[in-house]
Design a protein around this motif. Structure first.
Motif, PDB file in Angstrom:
ATOM      1  N   ARG A  58       8.389  -3.333  -2.876  1.00 23.92           N
ATOM      2  CA  ARG A  58       7.168  -2.858  -1.940  1.00 23.92           C
ATOM      3  C   ARG A  58       6.458  -1.632  -2.654  1.00 23.92           C
ATOM      4  NH1 ARG A  58       8.651  -1.766   3.846  1.00 23.92           N
ATOM      5  NH2 ARG A  58       9.544   0.077   2.852  1.00 23.92           N
ATOM      6  N   ALA A  59       7.609  -0.845  -3.388  1.00 20.86           N
ATOM      7  CA  ALA A  59       6.891   0.520  -3.577  1.00 20.86           C
ATOM      8  C   ALA A  59       6.254   0.308  -5.129  1.00 20.86           C
ATOM      9  CB  ALA A  59       8.000   1.702  -3.770  1.00 20.86           C
ATOM     10  N   LYS A  60       7.085  -0.545  -5.802  1.00 19.78           N
ATOM     11  CA  LYS A  60       6.529  -1.059  -7.210  1.00 19.78           C
ATOM     12  C   LYS A  60       5.125  -1.732  -6.978  1.00 19.78           C
ATOM     13  CE  LYS A  60      10.936  -1.123  -9.502  1.00 19.78           C
ATOM     14  NZ  LYS A  60      11.891  -2.036 -10.181  1.00 19.78           N
ATOM     15  N   LYS A  61       4.983  -2.595  -6.036  1.00 19.17           N
ATOM     16  CA  LYS A  61       3.878  -2.955  -6.037  1.00 19.17           C
ATOM     17  C   LYS A  61       2.661  -2.233  -5.551  1.00 19.17           C
ATOM     18  CE  LYS A  61       1.872  -7.004  -3.466  1.00 19.17           C
ATOM     19  NZ  LYS A  61       2.136  -8.218  -2.388  1.00 19.17           N
ATOM     20  N   LYS A  62       3.138  -1.404  -4.577  1.00 16.48           N
ATOM     21  CA  LYS A  62       1.867  -0.317  -4.121  1.00 16.48           C
ATOM     22  C   LYS A  62       1.467   0.381  -5.365  1.00 16.48           C
ATOM     23  CE  LYS A  62      -0.366   2.053  -0.931  1.00 16.48           C
ATOM     24  NZ  LYS A  62      -1.514   1.701  -0.156  1.00 16.48           N
ATOM     25  N   ILE A  63       2.368   0.816  -6.015  1.00 14.86           N
ATOM     26  CA  ILE A  63       1.874   1.440  -7.537  1.00 14.86           C
ATOM     27  C   ILE A  63       0.950   0.776  -8.262  1.00 14.86           C
ATOM     28  CG2 ILE A  63       2.836   2.707  -9.665  1.00 14.86           C
ATOM     29  CD1 ILE A  63       5.556   3.575  -8.019  1.00 14.86           C
ATOM     30  N   ARG A  64       1.575  -0.532  -8.390  1.00  7.56           N
ATOM     31  CA  ARG A  64       0.599  -1.300  -9.299  1.00  7.56           C
ATOM     32  C   ARG A  64      -0.858  -1.804  -8.673  1.00  7.56           C
ATOM     33  NH1 ARG A  64       4.537  -4.913  -9.973  1.00  7.56           N
ATOM     34  NH2 ARG A  64       4.147  -6.188  -8.260  1.00  7.56           N
ATOM     35  N   GLU A  65      -0.911  -1.970  -7.475  1.00  5.87           N
ATOM     36  CA  GLU A  65      -2.036  -2.593  -7.021  1.00  5.87           C
ATOM     37  C   GLU A  65      -2.879  -1.524  -6.708  1.00  5.87           C
ATOM     38  OE1 GLU A  65      -0.924  -4.941  -3.531  1.00  5.87           O
ATOM     39  OE2 GLU A  65      -0.363  -6.617  -4.878  1.00  5.87           O
ATOM     40  N   ALA A  66      -2.330  -0.228  -6.196  1.00  3.36           N
ATOM     41  CA  ALA A  66      -3.200   0.871  -5.778  1.00  3.36           C
ATOM     42  C   ALA A  66      -3.570   1.760  -7.130  1.00  3.36           C
ATOM     43  CB  ALA A  66      -2.730   1.652  -5.112  1.00  3.36           C
ATOM     44  N   ARG A  67      -2.846   1.085  -8.230  1.00 11.26           N
ATOM     45  CA  ARG A  67      -3.346   1.767  -9.595  1.00 11.26           C
ATOM     46  C   ARG A  67      -2.783   3.322  -9.798  1.00 11.26           C
ATOM     47  NH1 ARG A  67      -8.739  -1.212 -11.242  1.00 11.26           N
ATOM     48  NH2 ARG A  67      -9.076   0.280 -12.729  1.00 11.26           N
TER      49      ARG A  67
END
Length: 431
Positions: A180-189
């Protein structure tokens, strides 16, 4: 037969020893360089998953090549070059992935153009971009529990099961948090960069808090069979060292490292033979780590020099006063109370107020301390904070009010998570 294969037992033993030596060399390099390697790759490609995968592939390649070719002169640079090549190969095979990362890379290049130029690394050296990864893992857009988990996974190098054990949750739950944290970093750029001078005062406390949270769980585990998790505490000290080295001008980074060193210096004396907790006044101070204390004291001076003190610097000063005293009686309790007054002004907190009340009890007597603790009785955050009830029980015992002390100890027992602390409270009740 060995002879039929053209190999003697000695040859086989030598080859086995060589393989073991190479494996140990890879392990040592990986342990030392992993954070550097991962940070550099994440900064270059803008994706933590890709960075972790090619890092693992580079280590596997080292295990294949180094036994035969020898460990290179700059093993970290070898791993970085290998990992970069593998990342490029993967992007060539996956055009959709490459297109998404191209956007991230454009963002990263834009941020880099706006940021002040970093100090150049020496030729051929692995650049130290861990500071960028610290701020990425502790970004305020991430949930607080996800920040600590991601820091342990990426910067401390713990496996997902190890992080799960630290948080006392199932591995699957922790894996979901990290994803979830990695996805947030990726999607929120979220950019892989160090905040600029205008952002740093706002962002640095979050990074320091993550490291402090890791240490707190190691110093006093929230639950489980042991009072201390020395592996976590030592990893937090290592992370604090990295932060201080990367931010030498930040006094609170020095203060955090000082605090961790001064508290961790007592680790060997904090538990008895059976793992039971040993109170500060009962500890064998000869077992305290004097070299660690001296290092911590020097850092306290840096943390308190040059302007108003920060919370970690003040807490480190309290720890230094404890560590400098020959025993509890000779401790400068008046100065400790004064420091807690400063800390309460900086970070008003019921936990700080509890610690101050205990220090007042040592300076002015148990009645004075108990009055302060009782004034905090309505604070909801202390209902699930066992040290509050334990402190009340101890002061009530000193005042000869055993029945009330027993009630306080029972309240603490209900909220205490580790078995050694529960056993100690049961002994208190038995007395």
């Amino acid at each position: 037969m060995a002879g039929e294969a053209g190999e003697t037992p000695g040859d086989a033993a030598a080859e086995g020893a060589g393989s073991r030596g190479a494996a140990e060399a890879v392990e040592a390099v990986f342990r030392e360089e992993r954070g550097l390697l991962l940070a550099s790759l994440a900064r270059r490609f803008g994706d933590l998953d890709l960075a972790e995968e090619v890092t693992s592939e580079a280590v596997e390649a080292a295990l294949r090549h180094w036994p035969a070719e020898g460990v290179p002169a700059r093993p970290g640079a070898w791993l970085l070059t290998t990992a970069r090549r593998k990342a490029v190969d993967r992007l060539r095979r996956d055009q959709a992935y490459a297109a998404r990362l191209a956007v991230l890379q454009a963002d990263a290049e834009r941020d880099e153009a706006l940021a002040p130029p970093p100090d150049a690394a020496g030729a051929g050296e692995l650049p130290d971009e861990r500071l960028q990864l610290f701020f990425t893992c502790a970004h305020p857009a991430l949930a607080a529990e996800d920040r600590t988990a991601l820091t342990l996974r990426c910067l401390a190098g713990l496996t997902t099961p190890e992080v799960a054990r630290a948080f006392l949750v199932p591995t699957a739950t922790m894996a979901q948090r990290i994803v979830r944290a990695k996805k947030k970093i990726r999607e929120a750029r979220i950019p892989f960069r160090v905040p600029g001078p205008d952002e740093l005062p706002e962002r640095l406390p979050g990074v320091l808090q993550v490291v402090y949270s890791v240490f707190t769980e190691g110093y006093a585990a929230s639950s489980g069979p042991r009072l201390q998790r020395l592996d976590l505490a030592e990893e937090a000290v290592r992370l604090a060292r990295i932060l201080h080295r990367l931010l030498p001008a930040e006094r609170e980074a020095a203060g955090l490292l000082a605090l961790l060193l001064l508290v961790h210096a007592r680790r060997d004396a904090r538990t008895g033979r059976e793992g039971e907790p040993v109170l500060l006044e009962e500890q064998d101070r000869g077992r305290w780590d004097r070299a660690m204390i001296e290092e911590g004291r020097d850092l306290v001076v840096r943390a308190l020099t040059g302007g108003p003190a920060g919370p970690y610097g003040v807490q480190a000063a309290v720890a230094a006063l404890h560590d400098e005293a020959a025993d509890v009686e000779s401790t400068d309790w008046a100065q400790i109370v004064a420091l807690y007054d400063v800390l309460l002004a900086l970070t008003p907190s019921p936990v700080v107020a509890v610690n101050r009340a205990v220090a007042v009890a040592m300076r002015d007597g148990p009645g004075a301390g108990l009055a302060l603790l009782d004034a905090l009785a309505g604070e909801p955050r202390l209902r699930a904070y066992p040290p509050y009830a334990v402190a009340r029980g101890d002061l009530l015992t000193r005042l000869g009010r055993e029945g009330e002390a027993a009630v306080a100890y029972r309240e603490a027992l209900e909220a205490t998570g580790t078995e050694p602390e529960r056993a100690a409270l049961r002994r208190k009740l038995g007395e």
